[in-house]
Design a protein around this motif. Structure first.
Motif, short mmCIF file in Angstrom:
data_model
loop_
_atom_site.label_atom_id
_atom_site.label_comp_id
_atom_site.label_asym_id
_atom_site.label_seq_id
_atom_site.Cartn_x
_atom_site.Cartn_y
_atom_site.Cartn_z
N ILE A 73 7.78 -22.38 -6.36
CA ILE A 73 8.39 -21.05 -6.24
C ILE A 73 9.01 -20.63 -7.57
O ILE A 73 8.86 -19.48 -8.00
CB ILE A 73 9.44 -21.05 -5.10
CG1 ILE A 73 8.75 -21.13 -3.75
CG2 ILE A 73 10.33 -19.81 -5.18
CD1 ILE A 73 9.68 -21.39 -2.60
N VAL A 74 9.70 -21.55 -8.24
CA VAL A 74 10.32 -21.22 -9.52
C VAL A 74 9.27 -20.89 -10.57
O VAL A 74 9.39 -19.91 -11.31
CB VAL A 74 11.23 -22.38 -10.00
CG1 VAL A 74 11.66 -22.19 -11.44
CG2 VAL A 74 12.43 -22.52 -9.09
N LEU A 75 8.20 -21.68 -10.62
CA LEU A 75 7.15 -21.42 -11.61
C LEU A 75 6.43 -20.10 -11.36
O LEU A 75 6.12 -19.36 -12.29
CB LEU A 75 6.13 -22.55 -11.62
CG LEU A 75 6.48 -23.75 -12.47
CD1 LEU A 75 5.43 -24.84 -12.32
CD2 LEU A 75 6.60 -23.36 -13.92
N MET A 76 6.15 -19.81 -10.11
CA MET A 76 5.44 -18.57 -9.81
C MET A 76 6.35 -17.34 -10.01
O MET A 76 5.87 -16.26 -10.30
CB MET A 76 4.89 -18.58 -8.39
CG MET A 76 3.78 -19.58 -8.17
SD MET A 76 2.39 -19.23 -9.25
CE MET A 76 2.19 -20.77 -10.08
N GLY A 77 7.65 -17.53 -9.89
CA GLY A 77 8.59 -16.43 -10.12
C GLY A 77 9.02 -16.28 -11.56
O GLY A 77 9.73 -15.34 -11.90
N ALA A 78 8.56 -17.17 -12.43
CA ALA A 78 9.00 -17.14 -13.83
C ALA A 78 8.55 -15.87 -14.54
O ALA A 78 9.28 -15.34 -15.38
CB ALA A 78 8.46 -18.37 -14.57
N GLU A 79 7.39 -15.37 -14.22
CA GLU A 79 6.91 -14.15 -14.87
C GLU A 79 7.77 -12.95 -14.47
O GLU A 79 8.10 -12.11 -15.29
CB GLU A 79 5.45 -13.89 -14.52
CG GLU A 79 4.83 -12.77 -15.31
CD GLU A 79 3.34 -12.66 -15.10
OE1 GLU A 79 2.78 -11.64 -15.51
OE2 GLU A 79 2.74 -13.58 -14.53
N GLY A 80 8.16 -12.88 -13.20
CA GLY A 80 9.05 -11.81 -12.75
C GLY A 80 10.42 -11.90 -13.38
O GLY A 80 11.01 -10.89 -13.76
N ILE A 81 10.92 -13.12 -13.51
CA ILE A 81 12.22 -13.32 -14.16
C ILE A 81 12.15 -12.91 -15.63
O ILE A 81 13.03 -12.21 -16.13
CB ILE A 81 12.67 -14.79 -14.02
CG1 ILE A 81 12.96 -15.12 -12.55
CG2 ILE A 81 13.89 -15.08 -14.89
CD1 ILE A 81 13.14 -16.60 -12.29
N ALA A 82 11.08 -13.31 -16.31
CA ALA A 82 10.93 -12.96 -17.73
C ALA A 82 10.78 -11.46 -17.93
O ALA A 82 11.37 -10.89 -18.86
CB ALA A 82 9.74 -13.70 -18.31
N SER A 83 10.02 -10.80 -17.07
CA SER A 83 9.86 -9.35 -17.23
C SER A 83 11.16 -8.62 -16.88
O SER A 83 11.48 -7.60 -17.49
CB SER A 83 8.71 -8.83 -16.38
OG SER A 83 8.97 -9.00 -15.02
N GLY A 84 11.93 -9.14 -15.93
CA GLY A 84 13.23 -8.54 -15.62
C GLY A 84 14.20 -8.66 -16.78
O GLY A 84 14.93 -7.72 -17.09
N ILE A 85 14.20 -9.81 -17.44
CA ILE A 85 15.05 -10.00 -18.61
C ILE A 85 14.60 -9.08 -19.74
O ILE A 85 15.41 -8.46 -20.42
CB ILE A 85 15.05 -11.48 -19.05
CG1 ILE A 85 15.78 -12.33 -18.01
CG2 ILE A 85 15.68 -11.65 -20.42
CD1 ILE A 85 15.66 -13.81 -18.24
N ASP A 86 13.28 -8.99 -19.92
CA ASP A 86 12.75 -8.13 -20.98
C ASP A 86 13.10 -6.66 -20.75
O ASP A 86 13.37 -5.93 -21.70
CB ASP A 86 11.23 -8.30 -21.05
CG ASP A 86 10.61 -7.55 -22.20
OD1 ASP A 86 11.20 -7.56 -23.30
OD2 ASP A 86 9.54 -6.96 -22.02
N ASN A 88 15.80 -5.51 -19.18
CA ASN A 88 17.23 -5.27 -19.20
C ASN A 88 17.91 -5.55 -20.53
O ASN A 88 19.05 -5.15 -20.73
CB ASN A 88 17.91 -6.11 -18.12
CG ASN A 88 17.54 -5.63 -16.74
OD1 ASN A 88 17.30 -4.45 -16.53
ND2 ASN A 88 17.45 -6.55 -15.80
N ILE A 89 17.24 -6.24 -21.45
CA ILE A 89 17.88 -6.58 -22.73
C ILE A 89 17.46 -5.56 -23.79
O ILE A 89 16.29 -5.27 -23.95
CB ILE A 89 17.49 -8.00 -23.16
CG1 ILE A 89 18.14 -9.01 -22.24
CG2 ILE A 89 17.91 -8.25 -24.60
CD1 ILE A 89 17.86 -10.43 -22.59
N ASN A 90 18.44 -5.06 -24.50
CA ASN A 90 18.19 -4.13 -25.60
C ASN A 90 18.77 -4.71 -26.87
O ASN A 90 19.89 -5.21 -26.89
CB ASN A 90 18.87 -2.78 -25.33
CG ASN A 90 18.27 -2.08 -24.14
OD1 ASN A 90 17.08 -2.14 -23.92
ND2 ASN A 90 19.12 -1.42 -23.36
#
Length: 91
Positions: A73-86, A88-90
Motif C-alpha cells: 500500500i505504501v509503495l503504490m501510494g508513493a506516486e500520489g504522495i510525491a505528486s501531492g508534495i510537488d 503544494n511546495i513552492n
C-alpha cells in the motif's frame, strides 16, 4: 541581448528539472515493480508458515501478511504522495 541569455538559461534550467522529475518517476516505477515482487514473496513466506508452521504457524504468518500488505500500500501510494508534495511546495 541580456534578456536572450537569461531566457536561454531559464529554459535550460527548467529542462534539467523536467529531466530530473522524469528520472525520479522512472525510478519510482521500477521500485514499485520490485515492491510487487517483494510483496508476493512475503505472501508466499506467510503461506509457508501458515501451512507448515505447526502450532505457531498462524501467528508467524500474520506478520508476513500484514507486512506485505502495508508495504504494498505504501509503495503504490508513493506516486500520489510525491505528486501531492510537488503540487503544494513552492520555491
Amino acid at each position: 541581448m541580456f534578456d536572450v541569455i537569461m531566457n536561454s538559461m531559464m529554459l535550460g534550467a527548467a529542462n534539467g528539472m523536467d529531466n530530473l522529475i522524469n528520472t525520479g518517476q522512472d525510478i519510482l516505477t521500477w521500485v514499485q515493480r520490485a515492491g510487487i515482487i517483494s510483496a508476493a514473496l512475503g505472501f508466499c513466506v506467510g503461506a509457508f508458515y501458515l501451512i507448515f508452521g505447526g502450532d505457531r504457524g498462524r501467528s508467524k504468518s500474520v506478520g508476513w501478511f500484514i507486512g506485505g500488505a502495508v508495504g504494498l500500500i505504501v509503495l503504490m501510494g508513493a506516486e500520489g504522495i510525491a505528486s501531492g508534495i510537488d503540487d503544494n511546495i513552492n520555491f
